[in-house]
Design a protein around this motif. Structure first.
Motif, PDB file in Angstrom:
ATOM      1  N   LEU A  93      33.693  44.700  42.210  1.00 46.77           N
ATOM      2  CA  LEU A  93      35.026  45.201  42.776  1.00 46.77           C
ATOM      3  C   LEU A  93      36.076  44.832  42.071  1.00 46.77           C
ATOM      4  O   LEU A  93      37.127  45.515  41.685  1.00 46.77           O
ATOM      5  N   PHE A  94      36.119  43.306  42.103  1.00 47.46           N
ATOM      6  CA  PHE A  94      37.473  42.691  41.625  1.00 47.46           C
ATOM      7  C   PHE A  94      37.693  42.901  40.263  1.00 47.46           C
ATOM      8  O   PHE A  94      38.821  43.252  39.632  1.00 47.46           O
ATOM      9  N   TRP A  95      36.547  42.865  39.240  1.00 46.21           N
ATOM     10  CA  TRP A  95      36.848  43.269  37.944  1.00 46.21           C
ATOM     11  C   TRP A  95      37.213  44.281  37.366  1.00 46.21           C
ATOM     12  O   TRP A  95      38.197  44.870  36.695  1.00 46.21           O
ATOM     13  N   ALA A  96      36.516  45.338  38.366  1.00 48.18           N
ATOM     14  CA  ALA A  96      36.883  46.869  37.752  1.00 48.18           C
ATOM     15  C   ALA A  96      37.991  47.289  38.241  1.00 48.18           C
ATOM     16  O   ALA A  96      38.729  48.107  37.535  1.00 48.18           O
ATOM     17  N   SER A  97      38.660  46.995  39.364  1.00 49.19           N
ATOM     18  CA  SER A  97      39.891  47.323  39.767  1.00 49.19           C
ATOM     19  C   SER A  97      40.797  46.725  39.171  1.00 49.19           C
ATOM     20  O   SER A  97      41.984  47.593  38.737  1.00 49.19           O
ATOM     21  N   GLY A  98      40.735  45.551  38.703  1.00 46.02           N
ATOM     22  CA  GLY A  98      41.787  44.809  38.028  1.00 46.02           C
ATOM     23  C   GLY A  98      41.827  45.732  36.388  1.00 46.02           C
ATOM     24  O   GLY A  98      42.891  45.764  35.957  1.00 46.02           O
ATOM     25  N   HIS A  99      40.697  45.974  35.955  1.00 40.83           N
ATOM     26  CA  HIS A  99      40.678  46.563  34.741  1.00 40.83           C
ATOM     27  C   HIS A  99      41.321  47.839  34.589  1.00 40.83           C
ATOM     28  O   HIS A  99      41.993  48.226  33.788  1.00 40.83           O
ATOM     29  N   TYR A 132      48.665  34.781  39.929  1.00 44.30           N
ATOM     30  CA  TYR A 132      49.679  35.350  39.641  1.00 44.30           C
ATOM     31  C   TYR A 132      49.910  36.623  40.404  1.00 44.30           C
ATOM     32  O   TYR A 132      48.624  37.272  40.630  1.00 44.30           O
ATOM     33  N   PRO A 133      50.932  37.235  40.867  1.00 44.41           N
ATOM     34  CA  PRO A 133      50.795  38.525  41.671  1.00 44.41           C
ATOM     35  C   PRO A 133      50.426  39.517  40.854  1.00 44.41           C
ATOM     36  O   PRO A 133      49.635  40.452  41.450  1.00 44.41           O
ATOM     37  N   SER A 134      50.482  39.711  39.444  1.00 45.84           N
ATOM     38  CA  SER A 134      49.987  40.702  38.872  1.00 45.84           C
ATOM     39  C   SER A 134      48.544  40.846  38.724  1.00 45.84           C
ATOM     40  O   SER A 134      47.782  41.781  38.529  1.00 45.84           O
ATOM     41  N   GLY A 135      47.751  39.637  38.998  1.00 46.13           N
ATOM     42  CA  GLY A 135      46.343  39.559  38.935  1.00 46.13           C
ATOM     43  C   GLY A 135      45.698  39.560  40.362  1.00 46.13           C
ATOM     44  O   GLY A 135      44.289  39.814  40.644  1.00 46.13           O
ATOM     45  N   ALA A 136      46.653  39.985  41.561  1.00 47.75           N
ATOM     46  CA  ALA A 136      46.201  40.024  42.905  1.00 47.75           C
ATOM     47  C   ALA A 136      45.443  41.155  43.226  1.00 47.75           C
ATOM     48  O   ALA A 136      45.554  42.114  42.626  1.00 47.75           O
ATOM     49  N   ALA A 137      44.202  41.029  43.869  1.00 47.50           N
ATOM     50  CA  ALA A 137      43.409  42.151  44.171  1.00 47.50           C
ATOM     51  C   ALA A 137      44.099  43.183  45.010  1.00 47.50           C
ATOM     52  O   ALA A 137      44.918  43.222  45.878  1.00 47.50           O
TER      53      ALA A 137
END
Ligand SMILES: [Zn+2]
Ligand SMILES: [Zn+2]
Length: 388
Positions: A93-99, A132-137
């Motif tokens: 979930l975290f990985w795919a959403s961030g990607h 970092y804010p840009s990496g937040a879920a």
């Protein structure tokens, strides 16, 4: 004057996994090798398990869950989930959403979680070491994953699953080959570190080194050497323009083991609806870039070639017109083909198919003719510039 921005807080779990573990490996592995030596089986386990965890990320996390480039049956999903968990790169979930955010805001320093415009180290590993804010879920871009029971199960029980998968894979292998510590150190620790950096290269080097045959609107590159290291993900320029294609190395000869794995799974009935971008769209992007590069070459070399500049320019623009016309013909043919398939009964389709195939071939010949003419023009130009 504005106050300096406070630094993002350190993510200690990431520091443990990405800094502490490699330090442990750098000390423990040579020390163990000095006193005990590793068995051949331990070395083999490292390479085989590197493939297992990396393909879990490329075929599972990336192409299945982040991009929905194909559909997988439940048994295949479970296998890919286990393989991906073994790679320890956070939950699907975290990985795919961030990607997905990376694709949507690629290169944006504020919004791309691993923007290359913040430098190699940031894109490679730095983005994970601090919150970092840009990496937040933010799972707004992943409603499909929030509704996926397997994905949510893995997210909920992620840490126990990581431990269980490691124990379930490494202990039986170590026991079977009679080299438990060897397998734990090479197949476990060393493999994990290699597998991490293989994936990280896609975010760093695949946005720095290589060619851009399909688009220059972002930093993503195609790189054969990186494709070898990354299980086929090195054709990243293609991937960024056509992210829903299950192939990253789209040409049949391009090294993309992930695409071969997915294709094989489809032949075994484990995967279906493999998504392919129509070859027409791919050719269009590729040729448009070739013309763009030709024009750039013209701008660079053209200054030294005073004589028939006007003629060369005219010819390139004529070539471009011819190219656009051929593409239009192609689009019409494609449309005809779709209509024919919809309207006709089986027998009729074959007749129309044969006729269309011949016309397709003609169009293809014309396209490759344009390409040759173009190369010739540019080469002549370069030669003239060098001669001057
Ligand atoms: Zn990328
Ligand atoms: Zn992607």
């Amino acid at each position: 004057m504005t106050a300096p921005q406070p630094k993002a807080p350190i993510n200690w779990i990431a520091v443990f996994a990405l800094i502490f573990l490699p330090i442990v490996a750098a000390i423990a592995i040579p020390l163990y090798a000095y006193h005990h030596d590793f068995s051949l089986a331990a070395w083999i386990s490292m390479f085989v398990l590197l493939g297992v965890s990396s393909l879990g990320i490329t075929a599972g996390y990336h192409r299945l869950w982040a991009h929905r480039a194909y559909e997988a049956t439940l048994p295949l999903k479970i296998i890919l989930m286990i393989m991906g968990t073994f790679a320890v790169q956070n939950s699907i979930l975290f990985w795919a959403s961030g990607h997905r955010t990376h694709h949507r805001h690629v290169d944006d320093v504020e919004q791309d979680p691993y923007s290359i415009n913040r430098g190699f180290w940031y894109a490679h590993i730095g983005w994970m070491l601090r919150d970092y804010p840009s990496g937040a879920a933010n799972y707004k871009n992943a409603p499909d994953l929030l509704n996926d029971k397997l994905v949510m199960f893995q997210d909920k029980y992620y840490v126990p699953l990581v431990i269980a998968v490691h124990a379930g894979i490494l202990l039986p292998i170590g026991w079977a080959v009679g080299d438990m510590w060897g397998v734990l150190l090479l197949g476990g620790l060393m493999r994990l570190i290699l597998s991490h950096h293989v994936t990280f290269f896609i975010n760093s080097l695949c946005h720095m080194w290589g060619s851009r045959p399909y688009t220059d609107e972002n930093t993503a590159r195609d790189n054969f050497v990186l494709a070898i290291a990354t299980w086929g993900e090195g054709y990243h320029n293609y991937h960024h323009i056509f992210q829903y294609d299950y192939r990253n190395g789209v040409k049949w000869w391009q090294y993309d083991p992930t695409k071969w794995l997915i294709w094989s799974c489809s032949k075994l009935g484990l995967a279906k609806n493999l998504r392919r971008i129509p070859s027409f769209n791919i050719k269009k992007a590729e040729l448009a870039m070739k013309f763009k590069y030709a024009e750039q070459d013209l701008a660079v070399y053209g200054h030294n070639v005073n004589e028939d500049m006007a003629t060369v320019k005219l010819r390139i623009s004529q070539e471009y017109d011819a190219f656009s016309q051929t593409l239009n013909d192609w689009a019409k043919l494609k449309e005809l083909e779709i209509q024919a398939k919809k309207a006709s009964v089986a027998e009729k389709i074959h007749q129309i198919d044969d006729k269309l195939k011949m016309e397709f071939q003609l169009v293809e010949q014309r396209l490759s003719h344009h390409r040759q003419t173009l190369n010739l023009l540019v080469n002549n130009l370069k030669k003239k510039a060098q001669a001057n």
